[in-house]
Design an enzyme around this catalytic site. Structure first.
Site, PDB file in Angstrom:
ATOM      1  N   GLU A 129      -4.879  -8.695   0.250  1.00  0.00           N
ATOM      2  CA  GLU A 129      -5.216  -8.325   1.639  1.00  0.00           C
ATOM      3  C   GLU A 129      -6.676  -7.921   1.754  1.00  0.00           C
ATOM      4  O   GLU A 129      -7.216  -7.208   0.908  1.00  0.00           O
ATOM      5  CB  GLU A 129      -4.337  -7.169   2.138  1.00  0.00           C
ATOM      6  CG  GLU A 129      -4.553  -6.866   3.625  1.00  0.00           C
ATOM      7  CD  GLU A 129      -3.714  -5.699   4.122  1.00  0.00           C
ATOM      8  OE1 GLU A 129      -2.493  -5.693   3.840  1.00  0.00           O
ATOM      9  OE2 GLU A 129      -4.267  -4.796   4.772  1.00  0.00           O
TER      10      GLU A 129
ATOM     11  N   GLU B 135       0.792  -1.232   0.000  1.00  0.00           N
ATOM     12  CA  GLU B 135       0.000   0.000   0.000  1.00  0.00           C
ATOM     13  C   GLU B 135       0.829   1.290   0.000  1.00  0.00           C
ATOM     14  O   GLU B 135       0.765   2.084   0.942  1.00  0.00           O
ATOM     15  CB  GLU B 135      -0.971   0.003   1.194  1.00  0.00           C
ATOM     16  CG  GLU B 135      -2.050  -1.053   1.063  1.00  0.00           C
ATOM     17  CD  GLU B 135      -3.164  -0.910   2.096  1.00  0.00           C
ATOM     18  OE1 GLU B 135      -3.113   0.016   2.920  1.00  0.00           O
ATOM     19  OE2 GLU B 135      -4.082  -1.744   2.071  1.00  0.00           O
TER      20      GLU B 135
END
Length: 532
Positions: free
Chosen positions: A369, A264
């Site tokens: 995720e 991320e």
């Protein structure tokens, strides 16, 4: 990494848990679930050192029979029923739902499903009695568990550690003092090795970096907008650091199937003052250069040249930014797959997945995720952990089905085990998990999402292929989604999520075969049959 403005998304409801006595939910397989109601819309299954529910393998049936597996809001968990397949001439149907299956049309192959070996997972396992921890590991990886086959391992700390740490705290561009930490030896490596043993080494592992040594970063913070200092680019120091991790884990008997370019990087779009999750920031242009000049060649020229290099590892909405990264042919050649997270899927169209697949058909898409309990509403109302939430299980199942129907090859949840607060997390970023450990009582709770995830991880094994499936909803039944697969042994798997509060009739038609069934309200049902 991305030029797109960040957005804070809000989803959630306010729940007030109430403890209600436990009860036993009977089903037809393995050991039954011992259910407990915590005042949510469904129940958890309680396990301890002496008892835990199990899910035996589904044996191959003859072509005249099928099996239906049901998990629902009312408390069924992998409930098994056997039925008879009909041979038909007239395909007309008046069912609420008609599913036409064409197994001769195949799409993507499945890499697997699983969760993450975070520090928090290991800490909670180590805090329980050894027999209880073993029950958890068997529940995920054992032959009577839900068959996890693809898992993610952080490189050093994440926000689900008890401290920020790296493998090289003091400035050392030559990496001579690189060293795994106690968290690796206590909370990751032992459980990874146990999982490999339970799966007979049929477990793919993906590594992902969150955190970089402060001396490598442009700001003196593990979180925030800092990236790798320019002075360390010519020597590919960061790329060599990631390679060193692979080497050190290999010494422990652990090999990796994949590695991502970084978790991320879009977190760097948040103001440094409010962003606490460790990250390394990248613009698309800088990421392209990093892969082309450093990470790609470093891996290519090592003994890990066959490892799958996975780009993005971020939200679906940033997929368009891949064009700037992959428009360089050298970078394109280095990248094998694209990792996506689920947190903004509720407003980012799944058509983005189709666009990426059509543009880069040789790159696999992989969900890397997902977890519930991470929204602003959950933070405000302290609903990070909701024991027995069916809504969260349903949301995740719907996302998996949508991803599978748009070329995604697998789906990895976040922490496999958290405590009743949703941690530990040194940044207090508490969230929910499939299994919640009650350390004080020396027991754990399997959330409804544990079972809905299991409908894919256990019933759709690696190397299955998604097949053509056309769903027709009659009578305005719009709360049903479905997907279909062909297993390596030839079994056909039809997964149906019924989000309505009604029992619905379904009619599955596969050439001259018909299966007539019902699906219960708020349920995930899997129908499995073999044609020969």
């Amino acid at each position: 990494m991305f030029s797109k403005k960040f957005s804070i998304f809000i989803i959630g409801l306010y729940y007030i848990p109430q403890l209600i006595p436990s009860r036993k939910v009977s089903n037809t397989n393995g050991h039954d679930c011992v259910a407990k109601d915590f005042g949510q819309d469904s129940t958890v299954c309680v396990c301890n050192a002496s008892y835990c529910d199990t899910i035996p393998l589904i044996e191959k049936l003859n072509s005249s029979m099928y099996v239906k597996i049901t998990t629902n809001k009312d408390g069924l968990r992998f409930h098994k029923e056997i039925g008879i397949v009909e041979v038909i001439e007239n395909k007309a149907s008046y069912s609420d739902i008609v599913i036409n299956v064409n197994a001769s049309v195949e799409y993507q192959a499945i890499h697997g499903y699983g969760g993450a070996f975070t520090d928090a997972t290991g800490i909670n396992l180590a805090s329980l009695d050894g027999k209880v921890a073993e029950q958890i590991m068997k529940s995920y990886f054992g032959i009577e568990g839900i068959g996890f086959s693809l898992c993610r391992v952080p490189i050093a700390a994440t926000d689900f550690s008890t401290r920020p740490y790296t493998y090289l705290e003091n400035e050392d561009p030559e990496l001579t003092s690189f060293s795994l930490q106690e968290e690796d030896y206590q909370y990751k490596i032992p459980y990874i090795l146990q999982a490999l043993n339970l799966t007979n080494n049929n477990l793919k592992l993906i590594s992902s970096p969150w955190i970089a040594p402060l001396w490598m970063k442009t700001i003196a913070s593990y979180a925030g907008s800092g990236t790798i200092k320019e002075e360390y680019h010519p020597t590919a120091t960061w790329a060599k650091y990631l390679l060193k991790f692979l080497e050190e884990y290999e010494k422990q008997g652990i090999d990796y199937w994949g590695i991502t370019t970084g978790n991320e990087p879009s977190l760097a779009l948040y103001p440094d003052a409010i962003q606490s999750t460790p990250t390394v920031a990248w613009t698309s242009a800088d990421m392209q250069k990093f892969i082309k000049d450093h990470l790609g060649p470093t891996i290519e020229n090592s003994s890990y040249s066959t490892i799958n290099l996975i780009a993005l590892d971020d939200q679906r909405g940033y997929l368009p930014d891949l064009n700037e990264i992959l428009n360089d042919s050298a970078v394109n050649n280095y990248i094998d797959g694209i990792g996506i997270h689920w947190y903004q899927d509720w407003y980012e169209s799944a058509n983005l997945l189709d666009e990426v697949h059509n543009r880069y058909p040789n790159k696999f898409l992989l969900g890397t995720e997902a977890c519930s309990g991470s929204t602003v509403i959950d933070l405000i109302f302290n609903t990070r952990v909701l024991l027995g939430s069916w809504q969260r299980a349903e949301d995740q199942a719907k996302d998996i089905i949508e991803d599978m129907n748009h070329w995604v090859t697998g789906w990895i949840s976040w922490n496999m085990v958290l405590n009743t607060d949703g941690g530990p997390s040194y940044t207090s970023n508490f969230v929910d998990a499939h299994i919640i450990a009650n350390i004080t009582a020396n027991e754990f709770y399997k959330q409804p999402a544990f079972y809905t995830h299991g409908h894919f991880s256990k019933l759709v094994p690696p190397n299955s292929k998604r097949i053509q499936m056309i769903l027709q909803a009659n009578n305005n039944e719009s709360d049903v989604v479905s997907t279909a697969f062909k297993k390596p042994d030839g079994g056909i798997v039809i997964t149906v999520l019924n989000s309505s509060d009604k029992t619905l009739d379904i009619n599955i038609i596969d050439e001259d075969l018909r299966i007539i069934e019902t699906v219960t309200p708020n349920s995930l049902s899997t129908i499995l049959y073999w044609k020969d």
